[in-house]
Design a protein around this motif. Structure first.
Motif, mmCIF file in Angstrom:
data_model
loop_
_atom_site.group_PDB
_atom_site.id
_atom_site.type_symbol
_atom_site.label_atom_id
_atom_site.label_comp_id
_atom_site.label_asym_id
_atom_site.label_seq_id
_atom_site.Cartn_x
_atom_site.Cartn_y
_atom_site.Cartn_z
ATOM 1 N N ALA A 5 0.826 -1.222 0.000
ATOM 2 C CA ALA A 5 0.000 0.000 0.000
ATOM 3 C C ALA A 5 0.853 1.262 0.000
ATOM 4 O O ALA A 5 0.387 2.330 -0.422
ATOM 5 N N GLU A 6 2.116 1.156 0.475
ATOM 6 C CA GLU A 6 2.976 2.338 0.551
ATOM 7 C C GLU A 6 3.646 2.670 -0.781
ATOM 8 O O GLU A 6 4.144 3.783 -0.963
ATOM 9 N N LEU A 7 3.676 1.710 -1.696
ATOM 10 C CA LEU A 7 4.354 1.951 -2.971
ATOM 11 C C LEU A 7 3.566 2.975 -3.787
ATOM 12 O O LEU A 7 2.334 3.002 -3.751
ATOM 13 N N PRO A 8 4.261 3.811 -4.544
ATOM 14 C CA PRO A 8 3.588 4.931 -5.229
ATOM 15 C C PRO A 8 2.699 4.478 -6.387
ATOM 16 O O PRO A 8 3.108 3.659 -7.220
ATOM 17 N N GLY A 9 1.488 5.005 -6.432
ATOM 18 C CA GLY A 9 0.600 4.763 -7.559
ATOM 19 C C GLY A 9 0.270 3.304 -7.743
ATOM 20 O O GLY A 9 0.036 2.558 -6.783
ATOM 21 N N SER A 10 0.242 2.876 -8.979
ATOM 22 C CA SER A 10 -0.016 1.472 -9.310
ATOM 23 C C SER A 10 1.166 0.932 -10.099
ATOM 24 O O SER A 10 1.914 1.695 -10.720
ATOM 25 N N LEU A 25 -2.986 -14.389 -2.554
ATOM 26 C CA LEU A 25 -2.659 -13.981 -1.188
ATOM 27 C C LEU A 25 -2.921 -12.492 -0.987
ATOM 28 O O LEU A 25 -3.546 -12.092 0.007
ATOM 29 N N LEU A 26 -2.455 -11.664 -1.906
ATOM 30 C CA LEU A 26 -2.621 -10.216 -1.763
ATOM 31 C C LEU A 26 -4.096 -9.822 -1.839
ATOM 32 O O LEU A 26 -4.556 -8.947 -1.099
ATOM 33 N N VAL A 31 -6.142 -4.705 -4.091
ATOM 34 C CA VAL A 31 -6.785 -4.841 -5.403
ATOM 35 C C VAL A 31 -5.702 -5.200 -6.419
ATOM 36 O O VAL A 31 -5.023 -4.332 -6.981
ATOM 37 N N VAL A 32 -5.509 -6.484 -6.609
ATOM 38 C CA VAL A 32 -4.489 -6.983 -7.535
ATOM 39 C C VAL A 32 -5.096 -8.106 -8.373
ATOM 40 O O VAL A 32 -6.076 -8.746 -7.978
ATOM 41 N N LYS A 33 -4.493 -8.361 -9.522
ATOM 42 C CA LYS A 33 -4.914 -9.434 -10.413
ATOM 43 C C LYS A 33 -3.684 -10.129 -10.981
ATOM 44 O O LYS A 33 -2.625 -9.511 -11.143
ATOM 45 N N ALA A 34 -3.827 -11.412 -11.299
ATOM 46 C CA ALA A 34 -2.742 -12.159 -11.936
ATOM 47 C C ALA A 34 -2.814 -11.978 -13.452
ATOM 48 O O ALA A 34 -3.901 -11.894 -14.035
ATOM 49 N N TYR A 35 -1.641 -11.927 -14.088
ATOM 50 C CA TYR A 35 -1.533 -11.763 -15.536
ATOM 51 C C TYR A 35 -0.396 -12.676 -16.002
ATOM 52 O O TYR A 35 0.774 -12.421 -15.702
ATOM 53 N N THR A 36 -0.741 -13.749 -16.715
ATOM 54 C CA THR A 36 0.268 -14.726 -17.126
ATOM 55 C C THR A 36 -0.004 -15.207 -18.548
ATOM 56 O O THR A 36 -0.973 -14.787 -19.182
ATOM 57 N N GLY A 37 0.844 -16.111 -19.005
ATOM 58 C CA GLY A 37 0.637 -16.707 -20.318
ATOM 59 C C GLY A 37 -0.634 -17.521 -20.404
ATOM 60 O O GLY A 37 -1.122 -17.808 -21.502
ATOM 61 N N ARG A 38 -1.199 -17.891 -19.262
ATOM 62 C CA ARG A 38 -2.462 -18.631 -19.261
ATOM 63 C C ARG A 38 -3.673 -17.704 -19.339
ATOM 64 O O ARG A 38 -4.793 -18.165 -19.536
ATOM 65 N N THR A 39 -3.460 -16.416 -19.150
ATOM 66 C CA THR A 39 -4.573 -15.472 -19.146
ATOM 67 C C THR A 39 -5.143 -15.324 -20.551
ATOM 68 O O THR A 39 -4.401 -15.129 -21.514
ATOM 69 N N ASP A 40 -6.454 -15.417 -20.678
ATOM 70 C CA ASP A 40 -7.122 -15.285 -21.961
ATOM 71 C C ASP A 40 -6.812 -13.926 -22.590
ATOM 72 O O ASP A 40 -6.642 -12.920 -21.891
ATOM 73 N N THR A 41 -6.750 -13.908 -23.930
ATOM 74 C CA THR A 41 -6.386 -12.687 -24.642
ATOM 75 C C THR A 41 -7.301 -11.526 -24.293
ATOM 76 O O THR A 41 -6.846 -10.397 -24.037
ATOM 77 N N MET A 42 -8.611 -11.765 -24.269
ATOM 78 C CA MET A 42 -9.548 -10.694 -23.940
ATOM 79 C C MET A 42 -9.368 -10.231 -22.502
ATOM 80 O O MET A 42 -9.461 -9.034 -22.201
ATOM 81 N N VAL A 60 -6.525 -1.003 -10.416
ATOM 82 C CA VAL A 60 -5.872 -2.013 -9.581
ATOM 83 C C VAL A 60 -4.605 -1.404 -9.006
ATOM 84 O O VAL A 60 -4.012 -0.492 -9.600
ATOM 85 N N LYS A 61 -4.199 -1.902 -7.848
ATOM 86 C CA LYS A 61 -2.923 -1.459 -7.278
ATOM 87 C C LYS A 61 -1.769 -2.050 -8.068
ATOM 88 O O LYS A 61 -0.745 -1.387 -8.286
ATOM 89 N N ALA A 62 -1.945 -3.309 -8.483
ATOM 90 C CA ALA A 62 -0.863 -3.957 -9.229
ATOM 91 C C ALA A 62 -1.394 -5.139 -10.018
ATOM 92 O O ALA A 62 -2.402 -5.752 -9.650
ATOM 93 N N LEU A 63 -0.700 -5.454 -11.100
ATOM 94 C CA LEU A 63 -0.843 -6.744 -11.762
ATOM 95 C C LEU A 63 0.336 -7.607 -11.326
ATOM 96 O O LEU A 63 1.480 -7.152 -11.354
ATOM 97 N N VAL A 64 0.038 -8.826 -10.885
ATOM 98 C CA VAL A 64 1.092 -9.780 -10.532
ATOM 99 C C VAL A 64 1.319 -10.613 -11.785
ATOM 100 O O VAL A 64 0.463 -11.399 -12.179
ATOM 101 N N ALA A 65 2.462 -10.424 -12.422
ATOM 102 C CA ALA A 65 2.630 -10.886 -13.797
ATOM 103 C C ALA A 65 3.910 -11.683 -13.999
ATOM 104 O O ALA A 65 4.907 -11.499 -13.295
#
Length: 722
Positions: A256-261, A278-279, A285-296, A310-315
């Motif tokens: 939460a202390e890190l600047p922006g997103s 976990l987060l 407010v985070v979401k996972a983004y990987t090679g398994r994530t659908d294109t849309m 979102v605060k961050a994408l975990v990618a």
């Protein structure tokens, strides 16, 4: 000249009394950015002039955010005003293409894209090209290997092209951190262009060796512009923590202390998914983004990050080149990329349009093992390459990739990579219906691959040095890219002192530890026999019959998981001693069983007995595993499956067809086990194994149990490879 941006036309009046290219370019630039005082950065106009006035081939190596896209947009519009055809941009990622199309439209450049996500729209693209309504056309490198595109559309497109742009050009090079075989096709494309057509290659991540390789592929007389690569907006740091629990605890404490997103990078898909879960459970407010994530879904997630939803994408590295959020506030790495160059590329997503952004690396003890896996996975093996060439040479018609899998023991992804490498070398070609041999001789370049492999090892060691160094971190990254202007930044943790807190509050560490201890993943059953498996002596095809199927099972964890992955990797490492199951691991398996039971055992009902797989490498582990489950679950142990014909052949890691052939008819229900099984009719049997890879071992063993009378088979496995 009149530009047509999304919000309406902007008239750009060219100087009446001069044909000076710089004056024209200045007018275009000002219209593009919407500022009357806009001027070029050092090197921008020089590149434009080389393309527009001299028709040269140019290479621009400049830091992210410098304005490489302005070079090809201004050059495109100037060339178009002089009667040239549209610019063709080869762009490696869908995300990058989306951003480039959007940027072009904002700038008044009429842009269209053709890639795997919109291949059906080629008719619309063709119509727009015929009407001369396209200034810029973006094409993915994969389209260059598509037979229909290559034969039907590309020849006409080459005739029309007024400028060729190769974006993220380091992908051309074997030595680049993100080499892609499809990009090697671009050398063939350049050779087909009329000599009068200018060519521009751009990248932010190329050292001297990569630059020389790109220059060689562009042809003679390349005009190269290299600028300083240090990013003044970035504040770099490294924090070494004991384990995954502390690293995740640090994120829980300080996210939460890190600047922006921003972006939190991980090395594996499972790590990204576990961290995001976990987060999110902790309220972030985070979401996972990987090679398994659908294109849309990827597009929606990118927009959410750009709009600070979102605060961050975990990618994973799937979110990399081309993602453009000028005000991205931070990049954190859970685990280090395998080279300083790759790291520079990823952290370059931050601070592109802002004065400050924070970059922190949290290296992991498992990093080196993951680097080794990915480095070796991308290198073609000589015996596999020759097997592919032999299979294609003997086939009277093109072969699909699934058909090749029954002839070459390679999994789908490395097989497709090998085919692309062979295609680039001219030994095979992709045609309608699959792949065929060209008949051209091919020699395995062992010396080249050894040099590349050694370069990868050297890069890994450089990354370790970056983690442990006491000097300026930005200077080190710039020097790794052979930037002669590299100098201390005055901002990183080594230059100015630690700017981040190393504190991990106990509640966060405990929450992370609890999440990491949580285990249990579904083990999906095999439902289809591999294509062409009869060629390997296995007389089956199509779907497994209902009375052959096993039920959905459970796995304690993947070897790549952040939690139990470390213990399991050590357990199954080459040369690791066989030993009884650790009590803590047995307790975790019991917890998985408890949750499984609460979920209803996949509708099969509670198991009535336990059977184990035979193991030639881990007999103590499997025996103790079975004893623990039977004791705690109060279930009878019926014994283990019997090995036939000396047991399974082959090695883990092969493709589906070869793995099935290696275990087919190698497991049976012996007399003693059959008699014990008969005493428990009508109830599911729990089948225990230590490690699954292709899932064919438990499938074949489960099939034998069902044929011997088991009503259902529920597999329970300690680890899954990959």
């Amino acid at each position: 000249m009149t530009l047509q941006p999304a919000h309406g036309p902007i008239s750009v009046v060219q100087p009446a009394a001069t044909t000076d290219t710089r004056a024209q370019a200045q007018v275009v630039l000002q219209a593009l950015v919407g500022r009357a005082d806009a001027d070029f950065h050092d090197g921008q106009f020089e590149a434009i002039e080389a393309l527009v006035d001299s028709g040269r081939r140019a290479l621009v190596v400049q830091r992210t955010g410098w304005g490489k896209s302005a070079v090809y947009f201004v050059a495109s519009l100037l060339l178009r005003s002089r009667g040239a055809g549209p610019t063709l941009i080869v762009s490696p990622l869908l995300a990058l293409m989306r951003d480039q199309v959007a940027a072009a439209e904002r700038a008044g450049v009429r842009a269209m894209a053709i890639n795997s996500a919109n291949a059906t729209e080629w008719g619309d693209v063709t119509a727009a090209l015929d009407a001369d309504e396209v200034d810029v056309l973006l094409v993915s490198p994969e389209r260059l290997t598509n037979p229909s595109f290559r034969e039907n559309q590309l020849p006409t497109l080459i005739q029309r092209t007024g400028l060729l742009v190769i974006d993220e050009a380091h992908c051309i090079s074997d030595w680049g951190h993100d080499f892609r075989p499809d990009y090697r096709r671009i050398a063939d494309l350049i050779a087909q262009l009329p000599a009068s057509v200018p060519v521009l290659a751009t990248t932010a991540t190329a050292n001297s060796r990569v630059v020389a390789d790109i220059e060689e592929q562009l042809g003679k007389g390349v005009f190269t512009i290299r600028g300083p690569l240090a990013r003044k907006s970035l504040r770099l740091g490294v924090l070494r923590l004991a384990d995954s629990r502390d690293r995740l605890g640090w994120l829980l404490t300080h996210l939460a202390e890190l600047p922006g997103s921003g972006i939190i990078y991980t090395l594996t898909v499972s790590a990204a998914e576990d961290t995001a879960r976990l987060l999110a459970e902790a309220g972030h407010v985070v979401k996972a983004y990987t090679g398994r994530t659908d294109t849309m879904d990827r597009e929606a997630l990118e927009e959410a990050l750009k709009n600070n939803q979102v605060k961050a994408l975990v990618a994973t590295s799937a979110l990399g080149m081309g993602f453009d959020k000028p005000d991205l506030g931070f990049v954190v790495h859970l685990g280090a990329p395998s080279s300083p160059v790759a790291y520079y590329q990823q952290v370059g997503r931050a601070g592109r349009g802002s004065a400050n952004a924070d970059v922190l690396l949290l290296p992991g003890t498992e990093d080196a093992e993951i680097w080794k896996y990915f480095a070796t996975a991308s290198m073609p093996a000589q015996d596999k390459a020759m097997a592919v060439l032999t299979a294609l040479g003997e086939s009277p018609k093109p072969m699909s990739t699934p058909a090749l899998e029954a002839r070459v023991d390679l999994r789908r992804t490395p097989l497709e990579l090998l085919l692309k490498v062979l295609a680039v070398d001219g030994a095979v070609r992709r045609v309608t219906g699959g792949w065929e041999s060209t008949g051209q001789p091919w020699v395995y370049d062992a010396e080249r691959y050894e040099r590349i492999a050694q370069a990868r090892v050297d890069e890994q060691q450089s990354m370790v040095e970056y983690e442990r160094m006491s000097g300026c971190r930005m200077e080190y990254l710039a020097a790794a890219l052979d930037d002669s202007t590299a100098s201390p930044c005055g901002r990183c943790d080594n230059c100015a002192g630690r700017w981040f807190s190393a504190e991990v509050i106990s509640s966060a560490s405990e929450a992370a530890g609890e999440a990491l201890r949580h285990a249990g993943l579904p083990l999906e059953p095999r439902a289809m026999w591999p294509t062409g498996i009869n060629r390997l002596g296995v007389p089956v095809k199509g779907k497994l019959k209902a009375d052959e199927l096993i039920s959905t099972g459970r796995i304690l964890a993947r070897l790549t998981d952040l939690g139990w992955g470390n213990s399991l990797r050590a357990m199954f490492a080459a040369g690791a001693q066989d030993a009884p199951i650790d009590p803590a691991m047995a307790h975790a398996v019991v917890a998985v069983l408890r949750e499984w039971g609460q979920a209803g055992w996949e509708g099969a009902g509670r198991p009535v007995a336990v059977v184990s797989m035979p193991s030639r490498s881990k007999p103590l582990l499997l025996q103790s595993f079975a004893e623990a489950i039977c004791h705690i679950g109060r279930l009878p142990y019926l014994g283990e499956m019997s090995l036939e014909f000396g047991g399974p052949t082959g090695q883990r890691g092969g493709n589906s067809a070869y793995r099935l052939a290696g275990v087919w008819d190698r497991f049976s229900v012996g007399p003693a086990l059959g008699e014990a099984l008969a005493a428990y009719p009508g109830g599911p049997v729990l089948l225990l194994d230590d490690l699954v890879d292709s899932r064919w071992t438990v499938t074949v063993a489960g099939r034998a149990l069902r044929q011997a009378g088991a009503d259902q088979v529920l597999p329970l496995v300690l680890a899954q490879a990959g």
